[in-house]
Design an enzyme around this catalytic site. Structure first.
Site, mmCIF file in Angstrom:
data_model
loop_
_atom_site.group_PDB
_atom_site.id
_atom_site.type_symbol
_atom_site.label_atom_id
_atom_site.label_comp_id
_atom_site.label_asym_id
_atom_site.label_seq_id
_atom_site.Cartn_x
_atom_site.Cartn_y
_atom_site.Cartn_z
ATOM 1 N N GLU A 1 126.226 32.084 45.432
ATOM 2 C CA GLU A 1 125.602 33.391 45.233
ATOM 3 C C GLU A 1 125.595 34.195 46.519
ATOM 4 O O GLU A 1 125.801 35.408 46.520
ATOM 5 C CB GLU A 1 124.158 33.224 44.734
ATOM 6 C CG GLU A 1 123.516 34.499 44.197
ATOM 7 C CD GLU A 1 122.705 35.288 45.213
ATOM 8 O OE1 GLU A 1 122.226 36.369 44.870
ATOM 9 O OE2 GLU A 1 122.556 34.839 46.368
ATOM 10 N N ASP B 1 123.219 27.410 46.690
ATOM 11 C CA ASP B 1 123.733 27.566 48.061
ATOM 12 C C ASP B 1 122.734 28.303 48.946
ATOM 13 O O ASP B 1 121.827 28.986 48.465
ATOM 14 C CB ASP B 1 125.075 28.317 48.064
ATOM 15 C CG ASP B 1 124.963 29.764 47.565
ATOM 16 O OD1 ASP B 1 124.272 30.001 46.562
ATOM 17 O OD2 ASP B 1 125.565 30.655 48.203
HETATM 18 ZN ZN LIG Z 1 119.051 34.237 46.742
#
Ligand SMILES: [Zn+2]
Length: 415
Positions: free
Chosen positions: A180, A85
């Site tokens: 994340e 992401d």
């Molecule tokens: Zn990162």
């Protein structure tokens, strides 16, 4: 070892960044955005093409894959991890990567927004990139090197090892995670299925850098209870919780213990949200320190400040709720010194100058470390992340791949 190999990290990177994988902090689903799976599906497909038969994506959007061992020795299983992401700070839709070959140190004006100019004077790391090939976005979006650089480098590692099977290494696990950037990247990792002993996230900056420390982090929720009354008849009765909250915020230190006044190894107390009415007001704080006992000190300091303020308002009361968020991964890594030692050696074998750094934040690696997978963070070459001026050099990406190749060999040699 690398002289007759054509690195594929940059080519892969140029493709991957064009796939929008922005995560969404407001979402309550997992992964937070379905589009992250668009890239994960491609990664599975490409891993299978490379010859990694067990590559697959699970229901949560995690990609798992295994590079088979090429040695008879018993070697710890090493995992390389990167996140698919991109951050929500900046648009990740229609990313148009541009390759600037043989960078000469001139300003790079980004075509889709000419106010976005990458200058050597503002980004001194560019000095080290003269003669290299640099990739930027076009000015309208971020680039997404955080962490598609890590993804592309791990993919190239897999490609390299599959086509150079004479290189001795133990079993290697690949893990690509979603979400994340919103702090949920490891929420649904199946540690048993992963089956790794030690790990490395590929999510760092400057070539040669290695990170073994993150903040330790707690959250503090302060709830102030005032006394409510009809404002027309409130004399001597009303205690306004919002005004007490204002007092407390104003009494916080200004030139120390704040994010605005600290760097390096110093931590802070940081109010992140205020919400309330006269009767009840809440303040959320985040507390950060590299030493876990330092967190407690800061929490006690804040609590004392609250108590002193409340002493002026005896009819008001408060609740003070401390929640653990994450811990400095060094606490775990110090118990497993090989993880960092071997990474240092791999960086040196790749011909780079080693730079130990600490992260003023948390990473998937810090969470994984406490979930039983001691994990350090290796450089991936990312620069000016989460911004429209984000850049990375092809040469740094290739060095990250080389470093990983050395690293898996070191684990084999020393087992
Ligand atoms: Zn990162």
């Amino acid at each position: 070892m690398f002289s007759d190999y054509t690195f594929t990290a940059a080519d892969r990177f140029l493709r991957y960044v064009q796939i929008d994988t922005q995560s969404d902090p407001q979402s309550s689903s997992f992964p937070s955005t379905e589009k992250q799976k668009d890239l994960s599906r491609i990664l599975v497909e490409e891993l299978r093409q490379i010859g990694i038969a067990d590559a697959h994506m699970d229901e949560w959007g995690y990609v798992y894959a295994t590079i088979a061992s090429t040695t008879d020795k018993k070697v710890p299983v090493i995992c390389f991890c990167a996140h698919v992401d991109t951050a929500s700070d900046c648009s990740g839709t229609n990313v148009k990567p541009i390759l600037h070959k043989n960078y000469r140190g001139d300003d790079i004006v980004l075509p889709d927004d000419k106010t976005q100019v990458l200058k050597l004077t503002e980004y001194p790391y560019l000095e080290k990139q003269i003669g290299n090939d640099i990739i930027t976005a076009s000015g309208a979006t971020l680039l997404g090197s955080d962490d598609k650089a890590g993804v592309a480098e791990i993919m190239d590692l897999a490609n390299f090892l599959q086509s150079n099977k004479e290189i001795r290494h133990g079993e290697i696990k690949i893990l690509f995670t979603p979400d994340e950037e919103i702090g949920k990247g490891v929420a649904h990792v199946d540690m048993k299925k992963l089956g790794a002993d030690y790990g490395y996230t590929l999510d760092g900056g400057e070539k040669g850098s290695l990170e073994d420390e993150t903040f330790s982090a707690d959250g503090v929720q302060l709830i102030i209870h005032g006394v409510i009354a009809h404002p027309g008849y409130a004399k001597g009765k009303m205690i306004n919780a919002m005004k007490i909250a204002g007092h407390i915020l104003d009494a916080l230190p200004k030139d120390r213990l704040t994010p605005e006044s600290t760097e390096g190894k110093r931590g802070f107390i940081h109010p992140v949200r205020v919400e309330g009415v006269a009767e009840k007001c809440e303040i959320d704080f985040i507390i950060r320190d590299f030493e876990t006992p330092g967190l407690k000190k800061k929490e006690d300091f804040l609590r004392t400040l609250v108590e002193e303020t409340l002493r002026l308002h005896p009819k008001a009361s408060f609740e003070y709720i401390v929640t653990e968020q994450y811990r400095n991964m060094k606490e775990v890594l110090d118990l497993h010194p090989r993880v960092v030692d071997y990474a240092k050696e791999a960086i040196e074998r790749a011909g780079l100058e080693m730079k130990m750094e600490s992260i003023r934040g948390g990473t998937d690696g810090s969470r994984l470390s406490f979930m039983g997978l001691p994990c350090a963070n290796l450089f991936a070459g990312e620069q000016a992340i989460h911004s429209k001026l984000e850049f990375i050099s092809v040469q740094d990406m290739n060095k990250a791949v080389e470093t990983m190749v050395h690293l898996v060999q070191i684990w084999e040699e020393k087992s």
